[in-house]
Design a protein around this motif. Structure first.
Motif, PDB file in Angstrom:
ATOM      1  N   UNK A  76       0.839  -1.206   0.000  1.00 28.68           N
ATOM      2  CA  UNK A  76       0.000   0.000   0.000  1.00 28.68           C
ATOM      3  C   UNK A  76       0.875   1.259   0.000  1.00 28.68           C
ATOM      4  N   UNK A  77       1.882   1.291   0.860  1.00 26.95           N
ATOM      5  CA  UNK A  77       2.758   2.459   0.942  1.00 26.95           C
ATOM      6  C   UNK A  77       3.596   2.604  -0.326  1.00 26.95           C
ATOM      7  N   UNK A  78       4.063   1.505  -0.881  1.00 25.41           N
ATOM      8  CA  UNK A  78       4.863   1.575  -2.094  1.00 25.41           C
ATOM      9  C   UNK A  78       4.048   2.081  -3.277  1.00 25.41           C
ATOM     10  N   UNK A  79       2.804   1.641  -3.400  1.00 23.81           N
ATOM     11  CA  UNK A  79       1.965   2.146  -4.489  1.00 23.81           C
ATOM     12  C   UNK A  79       1.690   3.632  -4.314  1.00 23.81           C
ATOM     13  N   UNK A  80       1.497   4.049  -3.066  1.00 24.87           N
ATOM     14  CA  UNK A  80       1.310   5.474  -2.811  1.00 24.87           C
ATOM     15  C   UNK A  80       2.530   6.292  -3.185  1.00 24.87           C
ATOM     16  N   UNK A  81       3.710   5.757  -2.928  1.00 28.44           N
ATOM     17  CA  UNK A  81       4.946   6.441  -3.306  1.00 28.44           C
ATOM     18  C   UNK A  81       5.108   6.495  -4.822  1.00 28.44           C
ATOM     19  N   UNK A  82       4.819   5.385  -5.489  1.00 24.89           N
ATOM     20  CA  UNK A  82       5.035   5.315  -6.937  1.00 24.89           C
ATOM     21  C   UNK A  82       4.196   6.319  -7.710  1.00 24.89           C
ATOM     22  N   UNK A  83       2.962   6.529  -7.277  1.00 26.28           N
ATOM     23  CA  UNK A  83       2.080   7.414  -8.033  1.00 26.28           C
ATOM     24  C   UNK A  83       2.204   8.877  -7.619  1.00 26.28           C
ATOM     25  N   UNK A  84       2.859   9.148  -6.490  1.00 25.96           N
ATOM     26  CA  UNK A  84       3.014  10.527  -6.045  1.00 25.96           C
ATOM     27  C   UNK A  84       2.055  10.944  -4.952  1.00 25.96           C
ATOM     28  N   UNK A  85       1.264  10.000  -4.447  1.00 26.50           N
ATOM     29  CA  UNK A  85       0.357  10.336  -3.348  1.00 26.50           C
ATOM     30  C   UNK A  85       1.124  10.575  -2.060  1.00 26.50           C
ATOM     31  N   UNK A  86       2.247   9.886  -1.894  1.00 26.86           N
ATOM     32  CA  UNK A  86       3.069   9.985  -0.695  1.00 26.86           C
ATOM     33  C   UNK A  86       4.499  10.347  -1.084  1.00 26.86           C
ATOM     34  N   UNK A  87       5.233  10.912  -0.126  1.00 25.99           N
ATOM     35  CA  UNK A  87       6.652  11.206  -0.301  1.00 25.99           C
ATOM     36  C   UNK A  87       7.456  10.278   0.592  1.00 25.99           C
ATOM     37  N   UNK A  88       8.634   9.889   0.118  1.00 25.82           N
ATOM     38  CA  UNK A  88       9.453   8.977   0.901  1.00 25.82           C
ATOM     39  C   UNK A  88       9.857   9.592   2.239  1.00 25.82           C
ATOM     40  N   UNK A  89      10.011  10.928   2.274  1.00 24.86           N
ATOM     41  CA  UNK A  89      10.411  11.579   3.524  1.00 24.86           C
ATOM     42  C   UNK A  89       9.333  11.416   4.594  1.00 24.86           C
ATOM     43  N   UNK A  90       8.067  11.575   4.208  1.00 31.65           N
ATOM     44  CA  UNK A  90       7.010  11.454   5.213  1.00 31.65           C
ATOM     45  C   UNK A  90       6.795  10.006   5.622  1.00 31.65           C
ATOM     46  N   UNK A  91       7.006   9.079   4.700  1.00 34.41           N
ATOM     47  CA  UNK A  91       6.910   7.663   5.055  1.00 34.41           C
ATOM     48  C   UNK A  91       8.028   7.300   6.038  1.00 34.41           C
ATOM     49  N   UNK A  92       9.232   7.768   5.751  1.00 36.52           N
ATOM     50  CA  UNK A  92      10.367   7.476   6.639  1.00 36.52           C
ATOM     51  C   UNK A  92      10.164   8.109   8.013  1.00 36.52           C
ATOM     52  N   UNK A  93       9.586   9.297   8.024  1.00 33.38           N
ATOM     53  CA  UNK A  93       9.375   9.997   9.301  1.00 33.38           C
ATOM     54  C   UNK A  93       8.412   9.218  10.203  1.00 33.38           C
ATOM     55  N   UNK A  94       7.380   8.632   9.621  1.00 33.07           N
ATOM     56  CA  UNK A  94       6.392   7.923  10.436  1.00 33.07           C
ATOM     57  C   UNK A  94       6.784   6.480  10.722  1.00 33.07           C
ATOM     58  N   UNK A  95       7.566   5.867   9.846  1.00 33.25           N
ATOM     59  CA  UNK A  95       7.864   4.445  10.006  1.00 33.25           C
ATOM     60  C   UNK A  95       9.311   4.164  10.405  1.00 33.25           C
ATOM     61  N   UNK A  96      10.222   5.087  10.073  1.00 31.42           N
ATOM     62  CA  UNK A  96      11.638   4.815  10.273  1.00 31.42           C
ATOM     63  C   UNK A  96      12.175   3.815   9.271  1.00 31.42           C
ATOM     64  N   UNK A  97      11.415   3.537   8.206  1.00 34.43           N
ATOM     65  CA  UNK A  97      11.790   2.540   7.218  1.00 34.43           C
ATOM     66  C   UNK A  97      12.214   3.191   5.908  1.00 34.43           C
ATOM     67  N   UNK A  98      13.144   2.571   5.225  1.00 36.12           N
ATOM     68  CA  UNK A  98      13.557   3.008   3.903  1.00 36.12           C
ATOM     69  C   UNK A  98      12.696   2.322   2.848  1.00 36.12           C
ATOM     70  N   UNK A  99      12.838   2.754   1.597  1.00 38.11           N
ATOM     71  CA  UNK A  99      12.110   2.077   0.533  1.00 38.11           C
ATOM     72  C   UNK A  99      12.557   0.617   0.425  1.00 38.11           C
ATOM     73  N   UNK A 100      13.841   0.389   0.617  1.00 42.25           N
ATOM     74  CA  UNK A 100      14.340  -0.992   0.573  1.00 42.25           C
ATOM     75  C   UNK A 100      13.670  -1.844   1.652  1.00 42.25           C
ATOM     76  N   UNK A 101      13.454  -1.254   2.829  1.00 48.44           N
ATOM     77  CA  UNK A 101      12.758  -1.978   3.896  1.00 48.44           C
ATOM     78  C   UNK A 101      11.334  -2.330   3.463  1.00 48.44           C
TER      79      UNK A 101
END
Length: 432
Positions: free
Chosen positions: A390-415
């Protein structure tokens, strides 16, 4: 530590060896038939443009027309939110991202159409149009103006148009090879498939082309368009679409539902031909189950109600399209067709709202799972796979930014990608 437990067994090692040997063919078959999702980006939509209408600036033109419609009928976040019923906290982030998307990447997947959208033409004319499509697509990839995915839809493999479809594909692919080679993310669409044998024939066609030009074996993949009742249910009562996936021999990348041809095939009257008709729901559910785990993705159909005319009419069409898109997303159909530039604002508004409204909850659950923290939901590897997907699809289309995902999860895209593609044994063990 307490008392050391004494461990005893009753079965001889030969039993495990016998079972391992007996299931070895099944293990191989599971890996072959169900490799799992490829882990690549899936576009949120496919745009069909008739071959004679396709131009070097088509992608940019669609984006500009969509922006002009927004300016005319929803010039700010509040007005679009009022039309679509967006929550107050989503209005501004969704609207700003929609505009940014239309400026940066208005079309994610474009298909130059030589089938229904193009129709029968003199052979010389279709030859020239196919050669032109190859030249323009090759140029777009060279100069950076291509959509992330591009390709053609040829005519089908039925007798009346088979030779013409084969020739158009040959002209197009040959033109790409002469222009520098097959681009990455090239997509071919085979329409109106009714028998698995037609899929097998298309595979032979692609193999023959690869033998002539020497791309890596299996380089050319294709989508199967599901537009007839025979593609869902065979005469013996089995699911034809499952046979088609296997007949593709690993080359099938997607199943695309054809809303209007399929509905007409079942006798649904024109006024009721829509993506939310029960007949459509049944067909897509069969497609979804047949494709699950195979790496083949399911694409929803389209609406033919266009957002044109006075503002009230545009708003009605936008609400319809937005509602159908949100409905499809909730049913795990993450891609659909868009038939008009005016569909782009509501496609992206629906997609962005879907991912942003569930973002914090998904991030929180995945974070707790990743860190083995407690919570009010006990998630397993299969759920972690869904959350990260779900998070990866949101990142791919531009709904989410990797910075905000990392801020809330502490996870990288590789994770995220590691959670989205667990080994088969990890998922099986979760049920123990």
């Amino acid at each position: 530590m307490g008392q050391q437990e004494k461990v005893a067994t009753s079965l001889a090692g030969a039993v495990s060896e016998e079972i391992r040997a007996s299931l070895a063919p099944v293990d191989v078959e599971l890996e072959r038939r169900y490799p799992g999702d490829p882990g690549t980006r899936q576009p949120v939509h496919t745009v069909y443009v008739p071959g004679d209408a396709f131009a070097a600036d088509t992608v940019r033109t669609w984006g500009d027309q969509a922006l002009a419609l927004l300016d005319a009928h929803a010039p700010d976040a509040a007005s679009l939110a009022a039309v679509l019923g967006l929550a107050d906290d989503l209005a501004e982030p969704v609207y700003s991202r929609v505009r940014a998307k239309l400026e940066r990447e208005p079309v994610e997947d474009l298909r130059v159409d030589f089938e229904d959208g193009y129709g029968p033409r003199p052979d010389a004319e279709e030859d020239a149009t196919a050669a032109r499509a190859a030249r323009l697509i090759a140029q777009a990839y060279r100069d950076g103006t291509a959509a992330p995915y591009m390709g053609i839809r040829m005519k089908c493999m039925e007798a009346a148009v088979r030779d013409r479809g084969i020739r158009t594909l040959d002209v197009f692919l040959t033109g790409l090879m002469q222009a520098g080679g097959l681009p990455d993310r090239l997509v071919l669409t085979l329409p109106k498939v009714t028998y698995a044998e037609q899929v097998s024939a298309f595979v032979r066609l692609l193999e023959a082309f690869e033998e002539v030009h020497g791309p890596d074996a299996g380089r050319l993949g294709f989508e199967i368009q599901i537009e007839t009742s025979q593609a869902i249910l065979a005469t013996d009562g089995t699911a034809t679409v499952a046979r088609m996936i296997q007949a593709a021999e690993g080359r099938a990348t997607g199943l695309h539902y054809g809303t209007f041809d399929y509905s007409a095939c079942l006798g649904v009257s024109a006024a009721h031909q829509a993506g939310d008709h029960p007949a459509a729901d049944h067909a897509k559910a069969v497609m979804q189950v047949a494709a699950a785990g195979t790496g083949v993705r399911v694409c929803d159909g389209s609406t033919n109600v266009l957002p044109v005319g006075p503002t009230a009419k545009v708003h009605d069409a936008w609400r319809l399209h937005y509602g159908l898109t949100r409905r499809a997303l909730s049913r795990a159909y993450y891609q659909g067709w868009d038939m008009h530039p005016g569909h782009l604002p509501t496609r992206y508004a629906a997609v962005f709202a879907f991912y942003r409204e569930g973002f914090e909850q998904a991030a929180s659950r995945l974070t707790r799972y990743a860190h083995r923290a407690g919570g009010d939901v006990m998630d397993e590897p299969a759920t972690a796979k869904a959350l990260s997907g779900y998070l990866l699809r949101g990142l791919d289309c531009g709904a989410l930014d990797i910075a905000e995902v990392a801020r809330l999860t502490g996870l990288t895209r590789a994770d995220l990608e590691s959670f989205a593609a667990p080994r088969r044994g990890d998922l099986t063990a979760s049920a123990q």
